[in-house]
Design an enzyme around this catalytic site. Structure first.
Site, PDB file in Angstrom:
ATOM      1  CD  GLN A 115      44.010  89.431  59.484  1.00  0.00           C
ATOM      2  OE1 GLN A 115      43.919  90.768  59.509  1.00  0.00           O
ATOM      3  NE2 GLN A 115      45.032  89.289  59.555  1.00  0.00           N
ATOM      4  CE  LYS A 173      45.893  93.950  60.203  1.00  0.00           C
ATOM      5  NZ  LYS A 173      45.402  92.729  59.420  1.00  0.00           N
ATOM      6  CG  ASP A 214      44.425  93.906  52.889  1.00  0.00           C
ATOM      7  OD1 ASP A 214      45.645  94.245  53.566  1.00  0.00           O
ATOM      8  OD2 ASP A 214      43.796  93.073  53.139  1.00  0.00           O
TER       9      ASP A 214
HETATM   10  N1  GUN Z   1      46.978  88.339  56.959  1.00  0.00           N
HETATM   11  C1  GUN Z   1      48.190  88.588  57.404  1.00  0.00           C
HETATM   12  N2  GUN Z   1      48.644  89.865  56.900  1.00  0.00           N
HETATM   13  C2  GUN Z   1      47.557  90.254  56.331  1.00  0.00           C
HETATM   14  C3  GUN Z   1      47.345  91.532  55.625  1.00  0.00           C
HETATM   15  O1  GUN Z   1      48.205  92.436  55.536  1.00  0.00           O
HETATM   16  N3  GUN Z   1      46.174  91.734  54.991  1.00  0.00           N
HETATM   17  C4  GUN Z   1      45.227  90.837  55.170  1.00  0.00           C
HETATM   18  N4  GUN Z   1      44.097  91.279  54.892  1.00  0.00           N
HETATM   19  N5  GUN Z   1      45.358  89.836  55.945  1.00  0.00           N
HETATM   20  C5  GUN Z   1      46.739  89.546  56.293  1.00  0.00           C
END
Ligand code: GUN
Length: 295
Positions: free
Chosen positions: A98, A54, A121
């Site tokens: 996350q 990211k 998200d």
């Molecule tokens: N963990 C795995 N995929 C994601 C996601 O798209 N967002 C978040 N916040 N955590 C994740």
């Protein structure tokens, strides 16, 4: 039939270009850049690797990015304080905590504490509710990525029989809401399979578009795929592999080698949905910045 392999990286780079152009426009209009802050708690290796991806993607398109890393002993109060600080920081357009969080932390309470206008998200109840009502603000990135990929592949979703395996809050649930809506890349007839489903294969074999989001390898076997179906594999699991230097390889939910002989198109893992998730997160961050600037 051997399926066409859908290249997620190719679609993702197209989205990156669009976001980069949007960021440049934002910059010239407001003399600042959109910003994403990621909060990463604990030492889950897969999470650390996703977060790196990211950060790199943000840098490429000109989005300012910061990751707040905390160890697994972080308390709920400390985490809520971090979120509160980010809610009040005007340089932060989007916040992403996350997941999964360490077990002692209340994931829902943390998500609920995020300012819904910064919830890139799309997991805050306000954004999840808006999506359910057909008035999406921020939808989660993986479902958006799956939908964009299908649109780019010219898959006719209008009236298509879509079967989703898995009902998670990050994928199955919001993807159902997205594909049920009227409009381009949607208006589908959606069935969701889960651990309570009686005859999973009978359901999946009806699918024109089969989306595997169960989260474990082998969840979808070739006999579960209708000949000519489009198969989208959202799963990413690490399986031990001593022939690899790092000791593991990534695999999806679908038995790829067999399924590609039955399907008309299929996404690989890695290189399928994964890159799309990151690009659609960038889209959400830019959107959050534009929403904040126009208010
Ligand atoms: N963990 C795995 N995929 C994601 C996601 O798209 N967002 C978040 N916040 N955590 C994740």
């Amino acid at each position: 039939m051997t399926a066409r392999i859908i290249d997620g990286k190719e679609v993702a780079s197209k989205v990156h270009e669009e976001v980069a152009a949007g960021v440049a426009e934002y910059k010239s209009k407001y003399a600042k850049v959109p910003g994403l802050t990621v909060v990463l708690v604990g030492d889950d290796p897969a999470s650390h690797s996703y977060v790196k991806g990211k950060e790199r993607a943000c840098e490429k398109v000109g989005i300012a990015t910061e990751t707040i890393r905390r160890d697994a002993s972080t308390t709920q109060e400390e985490l809520l304080e971090i979120v509160e600080g980010l809610n009040n920081d005007p340089a932060v357009s989007g916040i992403l905590v996350q997941l999964p969080l360490p077990k002692h932390l209340d994931e829902d309470a943390v998500i609920h504490a995020i300012d819904p206008m910064k919830d890139v998200d799309g997991l805050h109840p306000e954004n999840a509710g808006l999506l359910m009502l057909g008035q999406p603000r921020f939808a989660p990135a993986t479902p958006l990525g799956v939908q964009r990929m299908l649109v780019e592949q010219n898959v006719d979703m209008n009236g298509a029989q879509v079967v989703i395996v898995g009902r998670s809050k990050l994928v199955g649930m919001p993807l159902t809401a997205l594909l049920l809506q009227k409009g381009v890349g949607a208006n589908s007839t959606v069935t969701v399979c889960h651990t309570g489903t009686k005859d999973m294969a009978a359901e999946t074999r009806r699918a024109d578009v089969l989306i595997a989001a169960a989260g474990f390898p082998g969840a979808v076997t070739p006999d579960m795929v209708k000949p000519g179906a489009v198969v989208i594999d959202v799963g990413v699991s690490r399986v031990e592999d001593s022939t690899r230097k790092r000791g593991y390889r990534l695999t999806g939910d679908v038995e790829f080698e067999g399924a590609k002989e039955v399907a008309s198109a299929i996404t690989p893992v890695p290189g399928g949905v994964g890159p799309m998730t990151i690009s659609m997160l960038l889209v959400n961050v830019l959107q959050a910045a534009n929403l904040a600037a126009s208010n």
